[in-house]
Motif scaffolding. Structure first.
Motif, PDB file in Angstrom:
ATOM      1  N   GLY A 148       2.726   1.533  -3.342  1.00  0.00           N
ATOM      2  CA  GLY A 148       1.796   1.854  -4.422  1.00  0.00           C
ATOM      3  C   GLY A 148       1.369   3.304  -4.419  1.00  0.00           C
ATOM      4  O   GLY A 148       1.164   3.913  -5.478  1.00  0.00           O
ATOM      5  N   GLU A 149       1.245   3.888  -3.228  1.00  0.00           N
ATOM      6  CA  GLU A 149       0.839   5.287  -3.114  1.00  0.00           C
ATOM      7  C   GLU A 149       1.956   6.231  -3.534  1.00  0.00           C
ATOM      8  O   GLU A 149       1.708   7.255  -4.179  1.00  0.00           O
ATOM      9  CB  GLU A 149       0.437   5.574  -1.658  1.00  0.00           C
ATOM     10  CG  GLU A 149       0.064   7.011  -1.369  1.00  0.00           C
ATOM     11  CD  GLU A 149      -1.241   7.426  -2.020  1.00  0.00           C
ATOM     12  OE1 GLU A 149      -1.417   8.642  -2.265  1.00  0.00           O
ATOM     13  OE2 GLU A 149      -2.088   6.542  -2.286  1.00  0.00           O
ATOM     14  N   ARG A 150       3.196   5.889  -3.209  1.00  0.00           N
ATOM     15  CA  ARG A 150       4.316   6.807  -3.420  1.00  0.00           C
ATOM     16  C   ARG A 150       5.132   6.519  -4.671  1.00  0.00           C
ATOM     17  O   ARG A 150       5.837   7.371  -5.171  1.00  0.00           O
ATOM     18  CB  ARG A 150       5.237   6.776  -2.193  1.00  0.00           C
ATOM     19  CG  ARG A 150       4.550   7.325  -0.935  1.00  0.00           C
ATOM     20  CD  ARG A 150       5.241   6.836   0.332  1.00  0.00           C
ATOM     21  NE  ARG A 150       4.636   7.393   1.541  1.00  0.00           N
ATOM     22  CZ  ARG A 150       3.519   6.928   2.090  1.00  0.00           C
ATOM     23  NH1 ARG A 150       2.878   5.918   1.534  1.00  0.00           N
ATOM     24  NH2 ARG A 150       3.039   7.479   3.195  1.00  0.00           N
ATOM     25  N   ALA A 175       6.169   4.144   6.893  1.00  0.00           N
ATOM     26  CA  ALA A 175       5.963   5.194   5.895  1.00  0.00           C
ATOM     27  C   ALA A 175       7.092   6.223   5.950  1.00  0.00           C
ATOM     28  O   ALA A 175       7.560   6.713   4.917  1.00  0.00           O
ATOM     29  CB  ALA A 175       4.623   5.884   6.135  1.00  0.00           C
ATOM     30  N   GLU A 222      -5.271   3.531   5.690  1.00  0.00           N
ATOM     31  CA  GLU A 222      -4.686   4.613   4.888  1.00  0.00           C
ATOM     32  C   GLU A 222      -4.094   5.704   5.767  1.00  0.00           C
ATOM     33  O   GLU A 222      -3.100   6.343   5.401  1.00  0.00           O
ATOM     34  CB  GLU A 222      -5.716   5.193   3.919  1.00  0.00           C
ATOM     35  CG  GLU A 222      -6.950   5.816   4.568  1.00  0.00           C
ATOM     36  CD  GLU A 222      -8.054   4.826   4.858  1.00  0.00           C
ATOM     37  OE1 GLU A 222      -9.182   5.297   5.145  1.00  0.00           O
ATOM     38  OE2 GLU A 222      -7.821   3.602   4.808  1.00  0.00           O
ATOM     39  N   ARG A 228       0.834  -1.206   0.000  1.00  0.00           N
ATOM     40  CA  ARG A 228       0.000   0.000   0.000  1.00  0.00           C
ATOM     41  C   ARG A 228       0.872   1.260   0.000  1.00  0.00           C
ATOM     42  O   ARG A 228       0.623   2.215  -0.750  1.00  0.00           O
ATOM     43  CB  ARG A 228      -0.928   0.010   1.214  1.00  0.00           C
ATOM     44  CG  ARG A 228      -2.008  -1.040   1.206  1.00  0.00           C
ATOM     45  CD  ARG A 228      -3.099  -0.729   2.230  1.00  0.00           C
ATOM     46  NE  ARG A 228      -2.581  -0.487   3.571  1.00  0.00           N
ATOM     47  CZ  ARG A 228      -2.460  -1.420   4.511  1.00  0.00           C
ATOM     48  NH1 ARG A 228      -2.805  -2.676   4.243  1.00  0.00           N
ATOM     49  NH2 ARG A 228      -2.011  -1.117   5.716  1.00  0.00           N
ATOM     50  N   ILE A 229       1.881   1.275   0.866  1.00  0.00           N
ATOM     51  CA  ILE A 229       2.763   2.443   0.982  1.00  0.00           C
ATOM     52  C   ILE A 229       3.510   2.686  -0.326  1.00  0.00           C
ATOM     53  O   ILE A 229       3.574   3.812  -0.839  1.00  0.00           O
ATOM     54  CB  ILE A 229       3.753   2.261   2.144  1.00  0.00           C
ATOM     55  CG1 ILE A 229       3.010   2.297   3.491  1.00  0.00           C
ATOM     56  CG2 ILE A 229       4.836   3.341   2.117  1.00  0.00           C
ATOM     57  CD1 ILE A 229       3.860   1.891   4.679  1.00  0.00           C
ATOM     58  N   ASP A 262      -0.850   4.276   7.185  1.00  0.00           N
ATOM     59  CA  ASP A 262       0.157   4.268   6.124  1.00  0.00           C
ATOM     60  C   ASP A 262       0.807   5.632   5.937  1.00  0.00           C
ATOM     61  O   ASP A 262       1.962   5.735   5.526  1.00  0.00           O
ATOM     62  CB  ASP A 262      -0.471   3.831   4.799  1.00  0.00           C
ATOM     63  CG  ASP A 262      -0.910   2.378   4.810  1.00  0.00           C
ATOM     64  OD1 ASP A 262      -0.505   1.636   5.731  1.00  0.00           O
ATOM     65  OD2 ASP A 262      -1.673   1.986   3.900  1.00  0.00           O
ATOM     66  N   ALA A 263       0.062   6.691   6.222  1.00  0.00           N
ATOM     67  CA  ALA A 263       0.586   8.043   6.043  1.00  0.00           C
ATOM     68  C   ALA A 263       1.447   8.494   7.219  1.00  0.00           C
ATOM     69  O   ALA A 263       2.276   9.393   7.068  1.00  0.00           O
ATOM     70  CB  ALA A 263      -0.569   9.029   5.855  1.00  0.00           C
ATOM     71  N   PRO A 280       3.904   4.428  -7.762  1.00  0.00           N
ATOM     72  CA  PRO A 280       2.969   3.543  -8.464  1.00  0.00           C
ATOM     73  C   PRO A 280       3.567   2.831  -9.661  1.00  0.00           C
ATOM     74  O   PRO A 280       3.022   1.814 -10.114  1.00  0.00           O
ATOM     75  CB  PRO A 280       1.841   4.494  -8.881  1.00  0.00           C
ATOM     76  CG  PRO A 280       2.438   5.860  -8.850  1.00  0.00           C
ATOM     77  CD  PRO A 280       3.462   5.835  -7.759  1.00  0.00           C
TER      78      PRO A 280
END
Length: 207
Positions: A23-25, A187, A178, A20-21, A181-182, A27
């Protein structure tokens, strides 16, 4: 620039959080799960153990490898459990036994003396087959907080149910994924690592 790498962990909860981490930062990254042998983690610091795992995964797969070593450190315990976090109650103990033992050890302490923090070290290892001479880099993230008196929340894993992040009145296990994760130590370590990942991606041959 894209980057293909293997995430050196057999802990599926940790793998999902990392995915998740990342993929967000980042991709554009292609993340492979590691299915190779686990090395003996005989380092005495988070950085040493993260490097042991990343080196083994890079050697086994031929891919760029990422590995983390993480845990909780408690002020009054002299930074323990630290690297022993995952086996604090014994090698065969699970998350529940580990956090219950830790809570018992600090049960008589008032809130001002229950300070703790999560620490995460991520090691990046590029094998010599991909980059002449190979390459290694280590990043660290810290998440300061306080130990709760009882577990709360159903998200996360490990010590999340007893860790109240600084500035919040909930545990890490009560945060939506989420939001965790931030904010989390993982993170923060990845944010420090990201510029180096991007630099490495630019150095590697296309394809």
């Amino acid at each position: 620039m894209s980057l293909e790498f293997v995430l050196a962990s057999h802990n599926q909860k940790k793998v999902r959080e990392f995915q998740r981490i990342i993929g967000e930062r980042m991709p554009q990254a292609v993340v492979h799960e590691y299915d190779g042998p686990e090395p003996v983690e005989d380092g005495v610091t988070f950085a040493e153990n993260a490097l042991i795992k990343a080196r083994r995964a890079a050697e086994h797969t031929g891919h760029v490898a990422l590995a983390d070593d993480s845990g909780i450190v408690v002020d009054v315990l002299g930074a323990a459990p630290g690297i022993l976090s995952a086996r604090w109650a014994g090698h065969t103990a699970g998350d529940e036994a580990n956090l219950r033992l830790l809570l018992d050890q600090v049960s008589d302490l008032s809130r001002p003396h229950r300070g703790a923090e999560f620490r995460c070290t991520i090691a990046l290892v590029v094998p010599p087959s991909l980059l002449d001479g190979g390459h290694e880099y280590v990043a660290e993230g810290r998440w300061r907080g306080t130990l709760a008196y009882e577990p709360r929340g159903s998200h996360g894993f490990g010590y999340d149910p007893i860790f109240e992040p600084e500035g919040l009145e909930v545990t890490a296990a009560e945060l939506p994924p989420e939001e965790k994760d931030a904010r989390s130590h993982r993170a923060r370590a990845f944010a420090e690592l990201l510029p180096e990942l991007e630099r490495v991606a630019a150095l590697l041959p296309a394809g």
